[in-house]
Design an enzyme around this catalytic site. Structure first.
Site, PDB file in Angstrom:
ATOM      1  N   HIS A  40       0.830  -1.212   0.000  1.00 54.30           N
ATOM      2  CA  HIS A  40       0.000   0.000   0.000  1.00 54.30           C
ATOM      3  C   HIS A  40       0.866   1.265   0.000  1.00 54.30           C
ATOM      4  CE1 HIS A  40      -3.296  -2.766   0.797  1.00 54.30           C
ATOM      5  NE2 HIS A  40      -4.127  -1.783   0.517  1.00 54.30           N
ATOM      6  N   LYS A 106      -9.745  -8.821   7.176  1.00 55.69           N
ATOM      7  CA  LYS A 106     -10.520  -9.149   8.370  1.00 55.69           C
ATOM      8  C   LYS A 106     -10.509  -7.970   9.327  1.00 55.69           C
ATOM      9  CE  LYS A 106      -6.845 -11.382  11.054  1.00 55.69           C
ATOM     10  NZ  LYS A 106      -6.826 -10.707  12.358  1.00 55.69           N
TER      11      LYS A 106
END
Lengths: 197, 289
Positions: A40, A106
């Protein structure tokens, strides 16, 4: 929760993504890419051109797999989701810059990502944390890997083909988050138990 | 290479691929408490299917094979050096063979050596004990669950938590609430009461080695564990934070003496994939359970 199972082929049809609702059970088919913290950071700081076509209308899977090389080809051995909130800092910008239509992970994500999902038509898909073996067996092929040497196995970007990959919509493109709802309920219980407010 | 390398390797593989029976049983009971068609039920079904597959195919149940911890009890005359080296080598081999993810990152350069080597890895806790055998407990502790651990300092005015077991209970409720589903709930909660900061966390982490259904030998702590089990499961965080009747599978508390000025309470969170196993190396041979 609707009970029916929705098939989504990747790269996705943005209109189909917008129609998803909280609690929808989805099965993914096609090609997607993994990305964690270093990926990222790389996407936002360097804006690599080679990633634009891969990411367009696609999904980033927050996952650092266990891999083995079998007959010269990489194979996913265990590949469940990692905690997504670490990517909260970058995800809204990745949606805007690379036109991804979702992320899989998650634990859910925060208000900035939720807002970007609403604005650009993206969703957050929850996979079952710890289901490493089961999810790895839905990865039918490792097509490529980027930044393996530099980032190491968990942080590398693995381009994978999946089939029947199970996820649940926990943040939709209309500003709804299951994580906010569960937090609100548990806040009430906590305050009652602690005798607060 | 010796017995600790050969059997240490088997211990690592077993821990990564085969969930302890008591934890699996608790997950089955949790599944049965959820109604058909709920997301909570579906999470438990996926978890249990995954546990069975990992055992069958001998692959890691979770890709985060965690920080590798060894808790070792030794006879008083034992030389620990070969134990440490052989177990570390077993971890490196298990990593090369794809049973453990290479999880060590140099904190200064951010480079991953690729074989789980590096300062502090694996982690060893040695204890000389009145034992004829060497007892090695392994705990694979994932990063996501480690991230939601927390330490409190009593009194905590904001939470209304004083310097007693009632105060301990309050801060643990807050810690598990703060964790939400992010540590891969339902969790097993290890509590360390007292000690200095480092000891407090370690006491809590060691509680994760206990069987889920055991009874704390200290009656006041047994009471605390039972009370917290009820209260934490009322939080409705559920598996993965989807909401549901089971937020924790177990609560285990231990204590150490504290300095009069300090009162630390630490919560160490284990994900549902509570991967710990025991190896006993004795004159008669080696067993893993």
């Amino acid at each position: 929760m609707s009970g029916k199972i929705i098939r989504i082929d990747l790269p996705a049809d943005p209109e189909q993504i917008r129609q998803l609702k909280l609690g929808d059970e989805v099965r993914l088919y096609g090609t997607m890419i993994t990305g964690r913290d270093m990926a990222h950071k790389y996407l936002i700081e360097q804006k690599p051109e080679e990633m634009r076509e891969i990411l367009n209308h696609n999904i980033i899977y927050h996952c650092g797999p266990v891999v083995r090389k079998v007959d010269g080809e990489w194979k996913f051995i265990a590949a469940g989701p990692t905690t997504s909130i670490r990517e909260e800092f970058y995800t809204a910008d990745v949606i805007r810059e690379f036109h991804i239509v979702g992320a899989i992970g998650k634990g859910g994500m925060g208000p900035r990502t939720l807002k970007a999902c609403q604005e650009y038509g993206a969703v957050y898909l929850h996979a079952v944390g710890g289901a490493g073996t089961l999810l790895a067996r839905r990865v039918v092929k490792v097509k490529d890997v980027f930044k393996l040497e530099e980032f190491g196995t968990p942080e590398a970007m693995w381009l994978i083909e999946v089939a029947d990959f199970p996820v649940v919509v926990t943040m939709d493109a209309h500003g709804n988050s299951l994580h906010t709802k569960v937090t609100d309920t548990s806040t009430e219980v906590r305050n009652r138990l602690l005798g607060l407010k | 290479m010796g017995v600790f390398f050969d059997w240490g390797y088997k211990l690592v593989v077993k821990a990564a691929t085969d969930l302890p029976e008591d934890v699996e049983q608790a997950l089955k009971e949790a599944r049965d408490r959820e109604a058909d068609g709920t997301p909570a039920r579906s999470v438990f079904e996926t978890i249990l299917e995954n546990v069975a597959m990992a055992r069958k195919y001998q692959t890691p149940m979770c890709q985060d094979t965690g920080q590798v911890n060894f808790f070792i009890r030794l006879p008083k005359t034992y030389d620990i050096e070969d134990v440490e080296k052989e177990l570390a080598d077993a971890v490196h081999k298990a990593t090369r063979d794809g049973f453990l993810r290479p999880n060590t990152v140099n904190s200064i350069t951010n480079k991953n050596p690729g074989d789980n080597s590096g300062i502090g890895w694996p982690h060893f806790e040695f204890e000389y004990a009145d034992t004829k055998d060497v007892v090695v407990d392994i705990l694979l502790k994932g990063g996501g669950s480690e991230n939601v651990g927390a330490q409190y300092k009593l009194p905590d005015t904001g939470l209304g938590a004083g310097r007693d077991l009632k105060g301990v209970e309050k801060v643990i409720i807050d810690a598990v609430y703060q964790a939400q589903g992010k540590g891969c709930s339902p969790g097993i909660i290890g509590i360390g009461i007292g000690g200095d900061r480092a000891m407090s966390y370690m006491v809590g982490k060691k509680q994760l080695l206990r069987p889920l259904k055991d009874t704390n030998p200290e009656p006041l702590l047994a009471e605390l564990e039972a009370s917290l089990y009820e209260k934490l499961n009322a939080l409705d965080i559920g598996p993965m934070g989807f909401g549901g009747k089971t937020t924790v599978l177990g609560v285990k508390a231990g204590f150490a003496y504290r300095h009069p000025a300090t009162f630390f309470v630490s919560m160490t969170y284990s994900c549902w994939a509570a991967r710990h196993r025991r190896m006993v190396v004795g004159k008669q041979g080696v067993t893993i359970s």
